[in-house]
Scaffold this active site. Structure first.
Site, PDB file in Angstrom:
ATOM      1  N   SER A 155       0.830  -1.209   0.000  1.00  0.00           N
ATOM      2  CA  SER A 155       0.000   0.000   0.000  1.00  0.00           C
ATOM      3  C   SER A 155       0.861   1.254   0.000  1.00  0.00           C
ATOM      4  O   SER A 155       1.995   1.261   0.490  1.00  0.00           O
ATOM      5  CB  SER A 155      -0.908   0.015   1.231  1.00  0.00           C
ATOM      6  OG  SER A 155      -1.767  -1.103   1.241  1.00  0.00           O
ATOM      7  N   GLN A 156       0.272   2.322  -0.524  1.00  0.00           N
ATOM      8  CA  GLN A 156       0.915   3.637  -0.507  1.00  0.00           C
ATOM      9  C   GLN A 156       1.184   4.048   0.943  1.00  0.00           C
ATOM     10  O   GLN A 156       0.323   3.834   1.810  1.00  0.00           O
ATOM     11  CB  GLN A 156      -0.052   4.622  -1.168  1.00  0.00           C
ATOM     12  CG  GLN A 156       0.478   6.021  -1.308  1.00  0.00           C
ATOM     13  CD  GLN A 156      -0.542   6.930  -1.987  1.00  0.00           C
ATOM     14  OE1 GLN A 156      -1.465   6.454  -2.656  1.00  0.00           O
ATOM     15  NE2 GLN A 156      -0.375   8.224  -1.803  1.00  0.00           N
TER      16      GLN A 156
END
Ligand code: SAH
Length: 214
Positions: free
Chosen positions: A64-65
């Site tokens: 994930s970012q």
């Protein structure tokens, strides 16, 4: 597997960027400044590790970012010694952040390859409070419930009832809810047995939560 001055410098810059983007939970920011994200990315691509973007890992999945990890972690309002269930181990980075914050984690992954890989990295980094499970997260882990918090890190069309049941009264569940494209970051607070308060916290993009194992 090593950390370096270069990585530390990049990490500090990333943390400041997250602060500028509105992340205020100091414990989340501290954890993100500590955990070496580049070790969770294939071939240790230092250049990609500390920019605020999602990045491909094995099995067509993504880490994930950083902003998303920070945002979900903040919504969970993690306290030391909280018992947290995570659906979607992926790279293991999110689990490491929660472990760094002092929580005990139960994390489930449906891809065997990722389930195995994440354990190697977290063992190396000495995050021994993370327990790994291979399986379909839709069922949760009733034998370890109730949880103080539940985090879903894959897009789900609706929040599985079985997971809501495994949440403590007073507990919080965070999940990106929606189909393909954008999902709404949703916080569910369990007010009482069978009483839940839902709130929406903006649009995010996640890989889908799928059924069965691979
Ligand atoms: N938390 C991860 C983000 C991984 S992306 C990280 O920090 O890197 C979402 C992950 O959820 C993928 O690895 C995907 O395989 C997994 N996933 C999707 N559906 C699932 C399910 N039903 N049960 C368990 N894991 C699932």
């Amino acid at each position: 597997m090593t950390d370096s001055f270069e990585a530390k410098g990049k990490r500090l810059r990333l943390v400041n960027e997250l602060r500028n983007k509105g992340i205020t939970d100091e414990e989340v920011l501290r954890a993100m400044n500590v955990v070496p994200r580049h070790l969770f990315i294939d071939d240790a691509f230092l250049v990609h590790a500390y920019v605020d973007k999602a990045f491909p890992i094995s099995a067509g999945q993504t880490i994930s970012q950083p902003y998303t990890v920070a945002f979900q972690s903040s919504l969970l309002k993690v306290k030391k010694r909280d018992k947290i269930l995570e659906i979607g181990t992926g790279s293991g980075y999110q689990a490491a952040i929660l472990a760094e914050m002092g929580a005990k984690i139960y994390t489930i992954e449906r891809f065997r390859e990722l389930y195995l890989k994440a354990q190697v990295i977290l063992r190396e980094l000495k995050y021994n409070s993370v327990n790994f499970f291979y399986g379909d997260g839709h069922e949760g882990k009733p034998q370890y419930s109730p949880f103080d918090a539940i985090l879903i890190t894959a897009a789900t069309k609706s929040i599985p009832q079985l997971l809501l049941e495994q949440l403590k009264v007073g507990g919080r569940l965070v999940a990106p809810v929606g189909g393909k494209g954008l999902q709404e970051m949703t916080l569910v607070e369990k007010i009482a047995e069978n009483e839940y308060k839902y709130s929406g916290h903006g649009s995010f993009v996640f890989v889908p939560m799928l059924t069965g194992t691979k």
